[in-house]
Design an enzyme around this catalytic site. Structure first.
Site, PDB file in Angstrom:
ATOM      1  CB  SER A 140      -0.861  -0.006   1.269  1.00 50.31           C
ATOM      2  OG  SER A 140      -1.490   1.248   1.459  1.00 50.31           O
ATOM      3  CE1 TYR A 153      -4.373  -2.028   5.129  1.00 44.52           C
ATOM      4  CE2 TYR A 153      -3.137  -0.030   4.655  1.00 44.52           C
ATOM      5  CZ  TYR A 153      -3.883  -1.114   4.218  1.00 44.52           C
ATOM      6  OH  TYR A 153      -4.136  -1.281   2.877  1.00 44.52           O
TER       7      TYR A 153
HETATM    8  P1  NAD Z   1     -11.378  -6.394   0.341  1.00 45.89           P
HETATM    9  O1  NAD Z   1     -11.936  -6.272   1.715  1.00 45.89           O
HETATM   10  O2  NAD Z   1     -12.219  -6.056  -0.827  1.00 45.89           O
HETATM   11  O3  NAD Z   1     -10.821  -7.868   0.091  1.00 45.89           O
HETATM   12  C1  NAD Z   1     -10.056  -8.527   1.044  1.00 45.89           C
HETATM   13  C2  NAD Z   1      -9.995  -9.990   0.680  1.00 45.89           C
HETATM   14  O4  NAD Z   1      -9.216 -10.646   1.680  1.00 45.89           O
HETATM   15  C3  NAD Z   1     -11.374 -10.690   0.675  1.00 45.89           C
HETATM   16  O5  NAD Z   1     -11.393 -11.668  -0.336  1.00 45.89           O
HETATM   17  C4  NAD Z   1     -11.415 -11.335   2.056  1.00 45.89           C
HETATM   18  O6  NAD Z   1     -12.278 -12.456   2.105  1.00 45.89           O
HETATM   19  C5  NAD Z   1      -9.965 -11.737   2.210  1.00 45.89           C
HETATM   20  N1  NAD Z   1      -9.564 -11.951   3.592  1.00 45.89           N
HETATM   21  C6  NAD Z   1      -9.708 -11.138   4.667  1.00 45.89           C
HETATM   22  N2  NAD Z   1      -9.218 -11.737   5.765  1.00 45.89           N
HETATM   23  C7  NAD Z   1      -8.740 -12.953   5.361  1.00 45.89           C
HETATM   24  C8  NAD Z   1      -8.121 -14.026   6.036  1.00 45.89           C
HETATM   25  N3  NAD Z   1      -7.885 -13.994   7.356  1.00 45.89           N
HETATM   26  N4  NAD Z   1      -7.782 -15.124   5.316  1.00 45.89           N
HETATM   27  C9  NAD Z   1      -8.034 -15.186   3.982  1.00 45.89           C
HETATM   28  N5  NAD Z   1      -8.619 -14.188   3.293  1.00 45.89           N
HETATM   29  C10 NAD Z   1      -8.963 -13.086   3.985  1.00 45.89           C
HETATM   30  O7  NAD Z   1     -10.041  -5.511   0.386  1.00 45.89           O
HETATM   31  P2  NAD Z   1      -9.175  -4.817  -0.775  1.00 45.89           P
HETATM   32  O8  NAD Z   1      -9.358  -3.354  -0.664  1.00 45.89           O
HETATM   33  O9  NAD Z   1      -9.382  -5.498  -2.079  1.00 45.89           O
HETATM   34  O10 NAD Z   1      -7.726  -5.123  -0.204  1.00 45.89           O
HETATM   35  C11 NAD Z   1      -6.878  -6.108  -0.748  1.00 45.89           C
HETATM   36  C12 NAD Z   1      -5.436  -5.761  -0.398  1.00 45.89           C
HETATM   37  O11 NAD Z   1      -5.094  -4.503  -0.976  1.00 45.89           O
HETATM   38  C13 NAD Z   1      -5.197  -5.615   1.104  1.00 45.89           C
HETATM   39  O12 NAD Z   1      -3.943  -6.162   1.446  1.00 45.89           O
HETATM   40  C14 NAD Z   1      -5.187  -4.127   1.306  1.00 45.89           C
HETATM   41  O13 NAD Z   1      -4.423  -3.747   2.416  1.00 45.89           O
HETATM   42  C15 NAD Z   1      -4.554  -3.666   0.007  1.00 45.89           C
HETATM   43  N6  NAD Z   1      -4.819  -2.271  -0.340  1.00 45.89           N
HETATM   44  C16 NAD Z   1      -6.067  -1.809  -0.520  1.00 45.89           C
HETATM   45  C17 NAD Z   1      -6.267  -0.487  -0.879  1.00 45.89           C
HETATM   46  C18 NAD Z   1      -7.621   0.096  -1.135  1.00 45.89           C
HETATM   47  O14 NAD Z   1      -7.726   1.326  -1.302  1.00 45.89           O
HETATM   48  N7  NAD Z   1      -8.678  -0.696  -1.215  1.00 45.89           N
HETATM   49  C19 NAD Z   1      -5.169   0.359  -1.028  1.00 45.89           C
HETATM   50  C20 NAD Z   1      -3.903  -0.156  -0.808  1.00 45.89           C
HETATM   51  C21 NAD Z   1      -3.730  -1.471  -0.477  1.00 45.89           C
END
Ligand code: NAD
Length: 257
Positions: A140, A153
């Site tokens: 991130s 985080y």
């Molecule tokens: P999201 O909530 O849409 O998806 C998260 C996924 O992880 C889901 O499929 C969920 O079921 C799974 N998950 C959660 N806990 C779990 C566990 N204990 N075991 C297995 N699976 C698990 O989130 P997202 O926004 O798509 O985030 C995905 C990644 O991207 C994360 O690492 C997040 O930190 C990173 N990220 C997101 C953003 C953003 O703006 N959305 C920005 C930077 C980084």
């Protein structure tokens, strides 16, 4: 276009959001796919089967090292191993450090950081044996800068970038590469919750979304999962083979400030 035919990609947390977008990009490029996450995978499985690829779902909770080990064993048994590992599963919790619930700290470190260590250490021997591999960690912008309220985080994501560099160095003379992608705001359930929390205090939801972007992301536009999927394909390509240990931000200008 990158052809990943014959390769198997494991994308953790791929039943929604960024992981789902990356999984679909990999499947469209021809990779076999192992999905993981707590959401319903049936629609994605049907879509990937239509593309002609082999696809499976493993329900590992990546906060548990034993379940990660079971998932990698499943990949070896059913798919001949993991060629492309995308460590994507992640959660968020927002609170000031002196009010941060200890169990949320522990979960975020386990899911967002320690899981990356476990899936990487268990996948690397297979990649080394095959002479090719890609480890791509979805960190991130919070792996490179801080924000208030996100102690666990930010600590976990900085850790992911450190781990990425070490794995890149330990694999530097091989055809295995390890990199991190650092997205800014992407409109997924993880971010929608933060917009909803703002709207709950009486702000119009559209205004809450605009304010969230305006605070950090100069483009005022969200990054999209397919855009991140295309970067993953580049990192999997021959052109990406000397990108090693990078923390590549895709953030609408967030880090340019
Ligand atoms: P999201 O909530 O849409 O998806 C998260 C996924 O992880 C889901 O499929 C969920 O079921 C799974 N998950 C959660 N806990 C779990 C566990 N204990 N075991 C297995 N699976 C698990 O989130 P997202 O926004 O798509 O985030 C995905 C990644 O991207 C994360 O690492 C997040 O930190 C990173 N990220 C997101 C953003 C953003 O703006 N959305 C920005 C930077 C980084």
């Amino acid at each position: 276009m990158t052809t990943l035919s014959g390769k198997t990609a494991l994308v953790t947390g791929s039943t929604s959001g960024i992981g789902l977008g990356i999984a679909l990009s990999l499947a469209k490029a021809g990779a076999n796919l192992i999905l993981n996450g707590f959401g319903d995978a049936s629609k994605v499985i049907a879509e990937v089967e239509q593309l002609g690829g082999k696809v499976g779902h493993h329900p590992a909770d990546v906060s548990d090292p034993a379940q990660i080990a079971d998932m990698i064993a499943y990949a070896e048994r059913e798919f001949g191993g993991v060629d492309i590992l995308v460590n994507n599963a992640g959660i968020q919790h927002v609170a000031a450090v002196d009010e941060f619930p200890v169990e949320r700290w522990d979960s975020i470190i386990a899911i967002n950081l320690s899981s990356v260590f476990h899936s990487t250490r268990l996948s690397l021997p297979g990649m080394r044996a095959k002479g090719w591999g890609r480890v791509i960690n979805i960190a991130s912008v919070h792996g490179l800068v801080g924000s208030v309220g996100k102690a666990a985080y930010v600590a976990a994501k900085h850790g992911v970038i450190g781990l990425t560099k070490v794995v890149a160095l330990e694999t530097a003379t091989t055809q295995v590469t390890c990199n991190a992608i650092c997205p800014g705001w992407v409109l997924t359930p993880l971010v929608q919750k933060q917009i909803d929390d703002r709207a709950a205090s009486g702000v119009d939801p559209q205004q809450a979304q605009h304010d969230l972007l305006a605070e950090k992301q100069p483009s005022l536009e969200f990054v999209t999962p397919p855009q991140l999927g295309e970067l993953v394909l580049f990192l999997c390509s021959e052109a990406g083979s000397q990108v090693r240990g990078a923390a590549w931000n895709v953030d609408g200008g967030w880090l340019a400030q």
